[in-house]
Design a protein around this motif. Structure first.
Motif, mmCIF file in Angstrom:
data_model
loop_
_atom_site.group_PDB
_atom_site.id
_atom_site.type_symbol
_atom_site.label_atom_id
_atom_site.label_comp_id
_atom_site.label_asym_id
_atom_site.label_seq_id
_atom_site.Cartn_x
_atom_site.Cartn_y
_atom_site.Cartn_z
ATOM 1 N N VAL A 119 0.840 -1.197 0.000
ATOM 2 C CA VAL A 119 0.000 0.000 0.000
ATOM 3 C C VAL A 119 0.879 1.252 0.000
ATOM 4 O O VAL A 119 0.588 2.239 -0.680
ATOM 5 C CB VAL A 119 -0.957 -0.004 1.209
ATOM 6 C CG1 VAL A 119 -1.756 1.286 1.275
ATOM 7 C CG2 VAL A 119 -1.885 -1.212 1.144
ATOM 8 N N THR A 175 0.816 4.229 -2.836
ATOM 9 C CA THR A 175 0.541 5.625 -2.501
ATOM 10 C C THR A 175 1.693 6.535 -2.918
ATOM 11 O O THR A 175 1.469 7.650 -3.407
ATOM 12 C CB THR A 175 0.276 5.790 -0.997
ATOM 13 O OG1 THR A 175 1.404 5.321 -0.258
ATOM 14 C CG2 THR A 175 -0.954 5.021 -0.576
ATOM 15 N N ALA A 218 1.434 6.921 -6.692
ATOM 16 C CA ALA A 218 0.236 7.666 -7.081
ATOM 17 C C ALA A 218 0.372 9.154 -6.772
ATOM 18 O O ALA A 218 -0.096 10.002 -7.536
ATOM 19 C CB ALA A 218 -0.983 7.085 -6.370
ATOM 20 N N TYR A 221 -11.295 2.428 2.636
ATOM 21 C CA TYR A 221 -9.887 2.398 2.251
ATOM 22 C C TYR A 221 -9.287 1.027 2.535
ATOM 23 O O TYR A 221 -9.681 0.338 3.489
ATOM 24 C CB TYR A 221 -9.085 3.434 3.040
ATOM 25 C CG TYR A 221 -9.657 4.828 3.024
ATOM 26 C CD1 TYR A 221 -9.321 5.736 2.019
ATOM 27 C CD2 TYR A 221 -10.537 5.247 4.024
ATOM 28 C CE1 TYR A 221 -9.861 7.014 2.009
ATOM 29 C CE2 TYR A 221 -11.077 6.521 4.027
ATOM 30 C CZ TYR A 221 -10.737 7.404 3.011
ATOM 31 O OH TYR A 221 -11.268 8.673 3.008
ATOM 32 N N SER A 277 -0.637 4.403 5.685
ATOM 33 C CA SER A 277 -0.793 4.493 4.235
ATOM 34 C C SER A 277 -2.155 3.912 3.896
ATOM 35 O O SER A 277 -2.519 2.843 4.391
ATOM 36 C CB SER A 277 0.298 3.704 3.503
ATOM 37 O OG SER A 277 1.540 4.360 3.578
ATOM 38 N N LYS A 278 -2.913 4.611 3.053
ATOM 39 C CA LYS A 278 -4.227 4.098 2.705
ATOM 40 C C LYS A 278 -4.594 4.517 1.291
ATOM 41 O O LYS A 278 -4.117 5.535 0.781
ATOM 42 C CB LYS A 278 -5.287 4.584 3.699
ATOM 43 C CG LYS A 278 -5.486 6.092 3.756
ATOM 44 C CD LYS A 278 -6.508 6.447 4.828
ATOM 45 C CE LYS A 278 -6.766 7.952 4.895
ATOM 46 N NZ LYS A 278 -7.750 8.295 5.945
ATOM 47 N N VAL A 279 -5.426 3.709 0.673
ATOM 48 C CA VAL A 279 -5.886 3.935 -0.701
ATOM 49 C C VAL A 279 -7.400 3.843 -0.701
ATOM 50 O O VAL A 279 -7.977 2.848 -0.227
ATOM 51 C CB VAL A 279 -5.288 2.897 -1.670
ATOM 52 C CG1 VAL A 279 -5.847 3.087 -3.074
ATOM 53 C CG2 VAL A 279 -3.765 2.980 -1.675
ATOM 54 N N TRP A 325 -5.298 2.288 -10.995
ATOM 55 C CA TRP A 325 -5.131 3.617 -10.418
ATOM 56 C C TRP A 325 -6.024 4.628 -11.118
ATOM 57 O O TRP A 325 -6.174 4.626 -12.341
ATOM 58 C CB TRP A 325 -3.672 4.019 -10.557
ATOM 59 C CG TRP A 325 -3.367 5.446 -10.186
ATOM 60 C CD1 TRP A 325 -3.704 6.081 -9.025
ATOM 61 C CD2 TRP A 325 -2.656 6.400 -10.976
ATOM 62 N NE1 TRP A 325 -3.241 7.369 -9.031
ATOM 63 C CE2 TRP A 325 -2.584 7.601 -10.221
ATOM 64 C CE3 TRP A 325 -2.058 6.363 -12.232
ATOM 65 C CZ2 TRP A 325 -1.949 8.745 -10.695
ATOM 66 C CZ3 TRP A 325 -1.412 7.499 -12.707
ATOM 67 C CH2 TRP A 325 -1.366 8.673 -11.940
ATOM 68 N N TRP A 368 -3.976 13.132 -2.100
ATOM 69 C CA TRP A 368 -4.013 12.186 -0.981
ATOM 70 C C TRP A 368 -5.418 12.119 -0.383
ATOM 71 O O TRP A 368 -6.042 13.157 -0.208
ATOM 72 C CB TRP A 368 -3.025 12.623 0.103
ATOM 73 C CG TRP A 368 -3.159 11.824 1.360
ATOM 74 C CD1 TRP A 368 -3.827 12.190 2.498
ATOM 75 C CD2 TRP A 368 -2.650 10.528 1.607
ATOM 76 N NE1 TRP A 368 -3.767 11.200 3.439
ATOM 77 C CE2 TRP A 368 -3.044 10.161 2.913
ATOM 78 C CE3 TRP A 368 -1.909 9.624 0.846
ATOM 79 C CZ2 TRP A 368 -2.708 8.943 3.480
ATOM 80 C CZ3 TRP A 368 -1.580 8.404 1.421
ATOM 81 C CH2 TRP A 368 -1.980 8.073 2.716
ATOM 82 N N PRO A 369 -5.914 10.928 -0.075
ATOM 83 C CA PRO A 369 -5.345 9.625 -0.396
ATOM 84 C C PRO A 369 -5.616 9.256 -1.851
ATOM 85 O O PRO A 369 -6.622 9.697 -2.426
ATOM 86 C CB PRO A 369 -6.076 8.681 0.559
ATOM 87 C CG PRO A 369 -7.406 9.334 0.769
ATOM 88 C CD PRO A 369 -7.149 10.821 0.739
ATOM 89 N N PRO A 370 -4.757 8.473 -2.472
ATOM 90 C CA PRO A 370 -4.967 8.108 -3.879
ATOM 91 C C PRO A 370 -6.178 7.203 -4.054
ATOM 92 O O PRO A 370 -6.677 6.607 -3.096
ATOM 93 C CB PRO A 370 -3.665 7.381 -4.241
ATOM 94 C CG PRO A 370 -3.141 6.874 -2.943
ATOM 95 C CD PRO A 370 -3.538 7.873 -1.904
ATOM 96 N N LEU A 416 -8.261 4.042 -6.160
ATOM 97 C CA LEU A 416 -8.152 2.788 -6.905
ATOM 98 C C LEU A 416 -9.541 2.396 -7.372
ATOM 99 O O LEU A 416 -10.471 2.294 -6.564
ATOM 100 C CB LEU A 416 -7.573 1.682 -6.012
ATOM 101 C CG LEU A 416 -7.332 0.331 -6.696
ATOM 102 C CD1 LEU A 416 -6.056 0.390 -7.541
ATOM 103 C CD2 LEU A 416 -7.213 -0.798 -5.669
#
Length: 244
Positions: free
Chosen positions: A137, A141, A144, A172, A188-190, A210, A222-224, A226
């Motif tokens: 992850v 990030t 991204a 996320y 860290s998170k998506v 992405w 942020w956050p990216p 998906l």
């Protein structure tokens, strides 16, 4: 019995350390894998010190009554009545020995809502050939948010982490990063779109592509995002944290 208290406490703490580091992988909930030898060595040392203490206390207790009194008068026998509150120190050791707490999860992740953008924008190494490409992850990030070469474009990626929730239906896939131990963990998170959110703190593997968002290196990136294609429930890995 109270005269054995210090030795028993050492034995419990040493046993707890060996329980989480030598007999299981629970220690990775707290520190990096490379620190395992130090935990094992510390546990062994504490157990040895406890056994020596128990032996010396038992030996002192076996002295003749008048001989023991003579030694006591000169202050050379261990006190039979240490502070009673010291016994409360056995509770954390017993808890760690019998009921080790879980790894950090969504509560810890929720305390950090923004990421430092001090690393700046730049190019990243080329991703391996073939889709889906397995990424941490944190790696996703970073690419991204900061990769001016857009290495994630037109690639299918696979991310594994635990589920955290945002406002409304936002969710996320999240991992915590550690440098040394759980005390320095950062998030860290998506954000995943297009697939239904699993239950919070569930571990999942998400496959998707992405979706660009905001200017590189800015807080808007942020956050990216998906675009999720599939979500698979998985077991929590033995080492739940990603490394810097």
């Amino acid at each position: 019995m109270r005269r054995y208290g210090p030795a028993v406490l050492l034995l419990l703490v040493g046993g707890a350390l060996l329980r989480i580091s030598l007999l299981s992988a629970v220690y990775m909930r707290y520190v990096q894998a490379g620190l395992r030898p130090y935990l094992v060595a510390s546990g062994v040392l504490l157990v040895l010190l406890a056994l020596v203490g128990l032996f010396r206390t038992a030996r002192a207790s076996a002295l003749p009554a008048n001989g023991g009194a003579h030694v006591h008068q000169h202050g050379h026998t261990p006190s039979a009545a240490g502070p009673r509150l010291a016994w409360l120190l056995t509770l954390p050791a017993l808890a760690l020995l019998l009921f080790p707490p879980p790894a950090l999860g969504s509560y810890s992740a929720a305390r950090e809502d923004a990421q430092d953008a001090a690393r700046g924008v730049g190019t990243f190494p080329t991703l391996p050939a073939g889709d889906p490409v397995e990424l941490s992850v944190a790696a996703f990030t970073s690419r991204a948010v900061y990769d001016s070469g857009h290495s994630l474009r037109d690639r299918t990626v696979r991310l594994t982490g635990f589920v955290t929730r945002g406002e409304g239906d936002t969710w996320y896939v999240t991992r915590l990063l550690v440098s040394c131990c759980a005390a320095d963990a950062t998030t860290s998170k998506v954000e995943v779109r297009g697939v239904q959110a699993p239950r919070t703190d569930t571990w999942v593997t998400v496959t998707g592509t992405w979706r660009p968002k905001g200017a590189l290196g800015s807080s808007a990136a942020w956050p990216p995002l998906l675009n999720g294609a599939t979500v698979k429930h998985v077991a929590q890995p033995p080492d739940p944290y990603e490394k810097r």
